[in-house]
Design a protein around this motif. Structure first.
Motif: not given
Length: 197
Positions: A150-156
């Motif tokens: 799991l990562d953080t979506d840079p768009q959202t």
């Protein structure tokens, strides 16, 4: 300067279409970075299915795509669960049919998938510091064929599945002689493949 028109041509009947393709290294060692064996969903399209898909169709998709796991999404594109070939081919469908009745053909992805609250994921911040051997040890510890990162979506700015680890993929990249037939790769397959014959 005037703009030029481009000529149109007839569409070739056998033409396909381009798909994003991640270039994973062919050979790795257990000391290589874990990301060298991770299917990175920022570079390749994730294989997904929906809750109402019949499991026969989901299995057909897995076979066709050469994967053993599908992400299950809702109408908004959010991940609500996970479906593996182990879920489909294991005892789960038989137990459900014994309890509720019906036929195998009537079972849907929603009936046998693993729901999101039961899923455990790795975090990309840990994966980025890990080695291939760490991923193997992690999968062995929980007796699973797959793990998601799991990562953080840079768009959202929202959490999103960034990567997938597959034991059979890791075995291939380690250069181990693993039978990739229909059954999932197990740790005993890995150990047998490591042992000189």
């Amino acid at each position: 300067m005037p703009y030029q028109t481009l000529p149109f041509h007839h569409f070739e009947s056998a033409a396909g279409y381009f798909r994003p393709r991640q270039q994973l290294p062919e050979h790795v060692t257990e000391d290589d970075p874990a990301t060298s064996v991770m299917t990175d969903l920022s570079q390749v399209t994730a294989y997904t299915t929906e809750l109402a898909t019949p499991i026969s169709k989901a299995l057909e998709m897995m076979v066709k795509r050469g994967v053993r796991m599908l992400l299950v999404r809702d109408a908004d594109g959010h991940i609500v669960g996970l479906l593996t070939s182990r879920d489909i081919e294991g005892e789960k469908p038989k137990r459900i049919l014994t309890k509720a009745g019906g036929a195998w053909e009537d079972l849907l992805v929603a009936d046998i998938m693993t729901l999101k609250p039961k899923l455990e994921v790795l975090l990309m911040e840990d994966v980025s510091k890990a080695r291939v051997g760490d991923i193997i040890a992690t999968l062995r510890h929980v007796n699973r064929q797959h793990a998601m990162a799991l990562d953080t979506d840079p768009q959202t700015g929202e959490p999103a599945v960034r990567g997938i680890f597959s034991l059979s993929q890791i075995g291939l990249q380690l250069g181990l002689d693993i039978d990739r037939s229909h059954h999932p790769t197990t740790y005993s397959d890995l150990e047998k493949a490591k042992t000189p014959k």
